[in-house]
Structure formats: C-alpha cells, structure tokens
Scaffold this motif. Sequence first.
Motif, PDB file in Angstrom:
ATOM      1  N   CYS A   1    -120.528  26.375  82.849  1.00  0.00           N
ATOM      2  CA  CYS A   1    -121.347  25.160  82.893  1.00  0.00           C
ATOM      3  C   CYS A   1    -121.884  24.935  84.308  1.00  0.00           C
ATOM      4  CB  CYS A   1    -120.531  23.948  82.453  1.00  0.00           C
ATOM      5  SG  CYS A   1    -120.134  23.896  80.685  1.00  0.00           S
ATOM      6  N   ALA A   2    -121.033  25.155  85.304  1.00  0.00           N
ATOM      7  CA  ALA A   2    -121.457  24.979  86.697  1.00  0.00           C
ATOM      8  C   ALA A   2    -122.580  25.932  87.052  1.00  0.00           C
ATOM      9  CB  ALA A   2    -120.264  25.193  87.627  1.00  0.00           C
ATOM     10  N   ALA A   3    -122.468  27.178  86.615  1.00  0.00           N
ATOM     11  CA  ALA A   3    -123.498  28.177  86.915  1.00  0.00           C
ATOM     12  C   ALA A   3    -124.837  27.777  86.307  1.00  0.00           C
ATOM     13  CB  ALA A   3    -123.065  29.546  86.412  1.00  0.00           C
ATOM     14  N   VAL A   4    -124.803  27.228  85.101  1.00  0.00           N
ATOM     15  CA  VAL A   4    -126.033  26.753  84.460  1.00  0.00           C
ATOM     16  C   VAL A   4    -126.653  25.635  85.294  1.00  0.00           C
ATOM     17  CG1 VAL A   4    -126.942  25.515  82.453  1.00  0.00           C
ATOM     18  CG2 VAL A   4    -125.370  27.431  82.116  1.00  0.00           C
ATOM     19  N   CYS A   5    -125.822  24.674  85.711  1.00  0.00           N
ATOM     20  CA  CYS A   5    -126.333  23.522  86.465  1.00  0.00           C
ATOM     21  C   CYS A   5    -126.845  23.907  87.850  1.00  0.00           C
ATOM     22  CB  CYS A   5    -125.243  22.462  86.578  1.00  0.00           C
ATOM     23  SG  CYS A   5    -124.756  21.734  84.991  1.00  0.00           S
ATOM     24  N   LEU A   6    -126.287  24.972  88.419  1.00  0.00           N
ATOM     25  CA  LEU A   6    -126.706  25.417  89.744  1.00  0.00           C
ATOM     26  C   LEU A   6    -127.999  26.239  89.719  1.00  0.00           C
ATOM     27  CD1 LEU A   6    -123.213  26.424  91.135  1.00  0.00           C
ATOM     28  CD2 LEU A   6    -124.748  24.781  92.241  1.00  0.00           C
ATOM     29  N   THR A   7    -128.346  26.739  88.562  1.00  0.00           N
ATOM     30  CA  THR A   7    -129.507  27.640  88.483  1.00  0.00           C
ATOM     31  C   THR A   7    -130.635  27.111  87.613  1.00  0.00           C
ATOM     32  OG1 THR A   7    -128.407  28.863  86.680  1.00  0.00           O
ATOM     33  CG2 THR A   7    -128.106  29.700  88.922  1.00  0.00           C
ATOM     34  N   ASP A   8    -130.497  25.895  87.106  1.00  0.00           N
ATOM     35  CA  ASP A   8    -131.528  25.302  86.257  1.00  0.00           C
ATOM     36  C   ASP A   8    -131.792  23.882  86.742  1.00  0.00           C
ATOM     37  OD1 ASP A   8    -132.857  23.907  84.089  1.00  0.00           O
ATOM     38  OD2 ASP A   8    -132.346  25.611  82.817  1.00  0.00           O
ATOM     39  N   HIS A   9    -133.047  23.526  86.933  1.00  0.00           N
ATOM     40  CA  HIS A   9    -133.397  22.216  87.488  1.00  0.00           C
ATOM     41  C   HIS A   9    -133.241  21.075  86.478  1.00  0.00           C
ATOM     42  CE1 HIS A   9    -134.779  23.826  91.265  1.00  0.00           C
ATOM     43  NE2 HIS A   9    -135.553  24.691  90.645  1.00  0.00           N
ATOM     44  N   GLY A  10    -132.892  21.388  85.248  1.00  0.00           N
ATOM     45  CA  GLY A  10    -132.822  20.348  84.225  1.00  0.00           C
ATOM     46  C   GLY A  10    -131.564  19.498  84.263  1.00  0.00           C
TER      47      GLY A  10
ATOM     48  N   ILE B   1    -130.252  17.927  87.189  1.00  0.00           N
ATOM     49  CA  ILE B   1    -130.178  17.201  88.455  1.00  0.00           C
ATOM     50  C   ILE B   1    -129.847  15.726  88.216  1.00  0.00           C
ATOM     51  CG2 ILE B   1    -131.510  16.431  90.461  1.00  0.00           C
ATOM     52  CD1 ILE B   1    -130.840  19.353  90.599  1.00  0.00           C
ATOM     53  N   ASN B   2    -128.940  15.198  89.051  1.00  0.00           N
ATOM     54  CA  ASN B   2    -128.558  13.779  89.051  1.00  0.00           C
ATOM     55  C   ASN B   2    -128.045  13.317  87.686  1.00  0.00           C
ATOM     56  OD1 ASN B   2    -129.342  13.801  91.716  1.00  0.00           O
ATOM     57  ND2 ASN B   2    -131.342  12.871  91.331  1.00  0.00           N
ATOM     58  N   LYS B   3    -127.188  14.167  87.117  1.00  0.00           N
ATOM     59  CA  LYS B   3    -126.561  13.855  85.836  1.00  0.00           C
ATOM     60  C   LYS B   3    -125.065  14.144  85.910  1.00  0.00           C
ATOM     61  CE  LYS B   3    -130.716  14.824  83.114  1.00  0.00           C
ATOM     62  NZ  LYS B   3    -131.319  15.646  82.034  1.00  0.00           N
ATOM     63  N   ALA B   4    -124.318  13.528  85.008  1.00  0.00           N
ATOM     64  CA  ALA B   4    -122.873  13.743  84.920  1.00  0.00           C
ATOM     65  C   ALA B   4    -122.521  14.178  83.505  1.00  0.00           C
ATOM     66  CB  ALA B   4    -122.123  12.471  85.287  1.00  0.00           C
ATOM     67  N   TYR B   5    -121.600  15.131  83.391  1.00  0.00           N
ATOM     68  CA  TYR B   5    -121.225  15.682  82.099  1.00  0.00           C
ATOM     69  C   TYR B   5    -119.715  15.637  81.923  1.00  0.00           C
ATOM     70  CZ  TYR B   5    -126.000  17.419  82.178  1.00  0.00           C
ATOM     71  OH  TYR B   5    -127.363  17.501  82.246  1.00  0.00           O
ATOM     72  N   THR B   6    -119.290  15.082  80.808  1.00  0.00           N
ATOM     73  CA  THR B   6    -117.880  15.063  80.454  1.00  0.00           C
ATOM     74  C   THR B   6    -117.598  16.300  79.601  1.00  0.00           C
ATOM     75  OG1 THR B   6    -117.775  12.649  80.517  1.00  0.00           O
ATOM     76  CG2 THR B   6    -116.068  13.785  79.269  1.00  0.00           C
ATOM     77  N   LEU B   7    -116.801  17.211  80.149  1.00  0.00           N
ATOM     78  CA  LEU B   7    -116.603  18.517  79.529  1.00  0.00           C
ATOM     79  C   LEU B   7    -115.232  18.612  78.845  1.00  0.00           C
ATOM     80  CD1 LEU B   7    -117.930  20.796  82.420  1.00  0.00           C
ATOM     81  CD2 LEU B   7    -119.230  19.756  80.547  1.00  0.00           C
ATOM     82  N   THR B   8    -115.244  18.929  77.567  1.00  0.00           N
ATOM     83  CA  THR B   8    -114.001  19.153  76.828  1.00  0.00           C
ATOM     84  C   THR B   8    -114.206  20.331  75.881  1.00  0.00           C
ATOM     85  OG1 THR B   8    -114.479  17.830  74.829  1.00  0.00           O
ATOM     86  CG2 THR B   8    -113.696  16.635  76.781  1.00  0.00           C
ATOM     87  N   GLY B   9    -113.092  20.778  75.314  1.00  0.00           N
ATOM     88  CA  GLY B   9    -113.196  21.714  74.205  1.00  0.00           C
ATOM     89  C   GLY B   9    -113.651  20.976  72.965  1.00  0.00           C
ATOM     90  N   ASN B  10    -113.628  21.647  71.828  1.00  0.00           N
ATOM     91  CA  ASN B  10    -114.121  21.021  70.593  1.00  0.00           C
ATOM     92  C   ASN B  10    -113.053  20.265  69.817  1.00  0.00           C
ATOM     93  OD1 ASN B  10    -116.717  21.784  71.006  1.00  0.00           O
ATOM     94  ND2 ASN B  10    -116.882  23.152  69.261  1.00  0.00           N
ATOM     95  N   GLU B  11    -111.815  20.260  70.341  1.00  0.00           N
ATOM     96  CA  GLU B  11    -110.767  19.497  69.676  1.00  0.00           C
ATOM     97  C   GLU B  11    -109.723  19.052  70.686  1.00  0.00           C
ATOM     98  OE1 GLU B  11    -108.392  21.679  66.915  1.00  0.00           O
ATOM     99  OE2 GLU B  11    -108.098  23.382  68.253  1.00  0.00           O
TER     100      GLU B  11
END
Length: 287
Positions: free
Chosen positions: A176-185, A187-197
């Motif tokens: 997820c970090a790699a995606v956020c570091l290499t894609d401008h979409g 920026i200035n957002k926060a993501y709550t990351l969990t598994g699917n259960e």
Amino acid sequence: MTKILVTGSTGNIGSYVVDQLLQKEVTVKAAVRDVKKGKQFFSNSHAEVTAFDFLRPQTYKQALEDVTKIFLMRPPHLSSPEKDMLPFLESAKAAGVEHIVFVSLFGVEKNPFVPHRKIESFIRDLGFNYTFLRPGFFMQNLNTTHRKDLLYRGELFIPAGNAKTNFIDTRDIAACAAVCLTDHGYINKAYTLTGNEAITYYQAASIMSDVLHRDIIYTNPGLLEFRKAFIKRGTPKTFANVMMMLYLMTKLGTAEKVTDEAEKLLGRKPITFRQYVEDHAEFFERR
C-alpha cells in the motif's frame, strides 16, 4: 527524478517497501543506523544505503540529499516526538522533501495520547503533502515481539480478552505504501488498513495450531501480569506501557473494525491470517 528515503528499511515493513519500490524501478535510499550491516542486508539489492539515525542530526543532510519523498516509520523506542522526530521533519522540509507516507496507528484520529497523533500533526503543520497509513495489528508482531512465547512455550501471551483483532500482514502495508509513494492520487489522505476479517486470539491460536501441527494456547493474561512479564524479559518500561495500553484498547473492542481500504489500494484481497502463518511457519519451528 524521484528519490525516496525509506526509514526503518531493514524492518518488517520497510524492507518490503524497498523491494516494492525497486520493482517499480524507483530510486531508493535505504536508511540504516549501521552502514556496514545495512550493506550486508541489501547486498543483493540496488538500494542506495545511507547512514541515518533520528537521534543523530549529523546524519540528516546526507540521508536527505536529493530526496523528494520519504517513507516514515516511528521507531518504537522513540516516545517523545517533539524531541526525537520533529527535528528530522523540519530538516526534511528545509531540504525540499515534498511528500511523506507515514505508517501511523489504527484509530489514531480518536486517540490524542499516542505519539503517532503528534507526528501526523507535525507533518501537516510543516506543510508536507502526506499520506497516513493507519494499519491494524501487524501479523508479523507474532513472529517478532511474541515469537519466543510461541516458539518455546506454545502460547499466545496477549491480554486481549475475547475481543476480535483486525490483523494485517506487513507485506500488504508495504505494498500500500509503495502505491501511495508512486501515484499522485493518494496525496493528503489517510487510510485505515486491515485484513478482510477480524478474529479473536482464540481463533488465531486455533489456526496456528492447525498450520504448525502442534498446540498453541491463547493464555489471555491480565494486563498488569502481561506488563510485568515483558519488563522482566527486558522490554523497556515505556514500550511495555504502550503495548499494555494498545491491548487494553483491543480488549475494549476498538480493533474489531474491518475496512476495504487495503483491498482498494492493493487491487486484490489482503493476505489472510492462515496464509501469513503458512508463509512464516519456519519462525515458529524449533531447530
């Protein structure tokens, strides 16, 4: 040209971030406290190894040279963000860093007392573009922080009661970090990351028993018993206190929430707890 500084580069998230970024053909500076050991760790990698320590300002200039983005981890032993991390962030701003992806904490927006909350504020106040990743409980904490309990005593010694936990694999956090570091979409957002259960530690112990072919017992100690035991084993009191508070919050049900944000960032289902145990079985096998 984009050059990304990865802090915590040999850790259970940062090392995967380095790999993910290199696969995307991004120039990476792997920040390490010991350059000799760092070069050995990345001997088969194209990462540029650089000396860096939050507590040694003399390392900042070289580490930040030509860097436009930073993957930021808070070392667990640094409990005073104003003293331990703000000077580096100020140096990064002065050096022209544009974007920071920071691994924060699940539920940080509702908890003003954790260091991560202050670090998020510093990053915003200094005017960086930011992306905050707020993951649930790292699966890999079991094969690091809790490994000896599992390896030698066959127990999950964790004071979480019967509450459920939204485990996530650190490999998914890194992706997820790699995606956020290499894609401008992102920026200035926060993501709550969990598994699917979300599962209880009783369920986690059952899955581990099944995969490892030996009994793993969830002992569910009291909070103070847990703190005392970890301090006796050499864990610094400040870190033991943080762990105790996190498990108290878990016990109160704050870690049950599951989101689909990791799945959206990854473009696939997150790694399951069973898959994590299968992939890391060697860590729990006596030799």
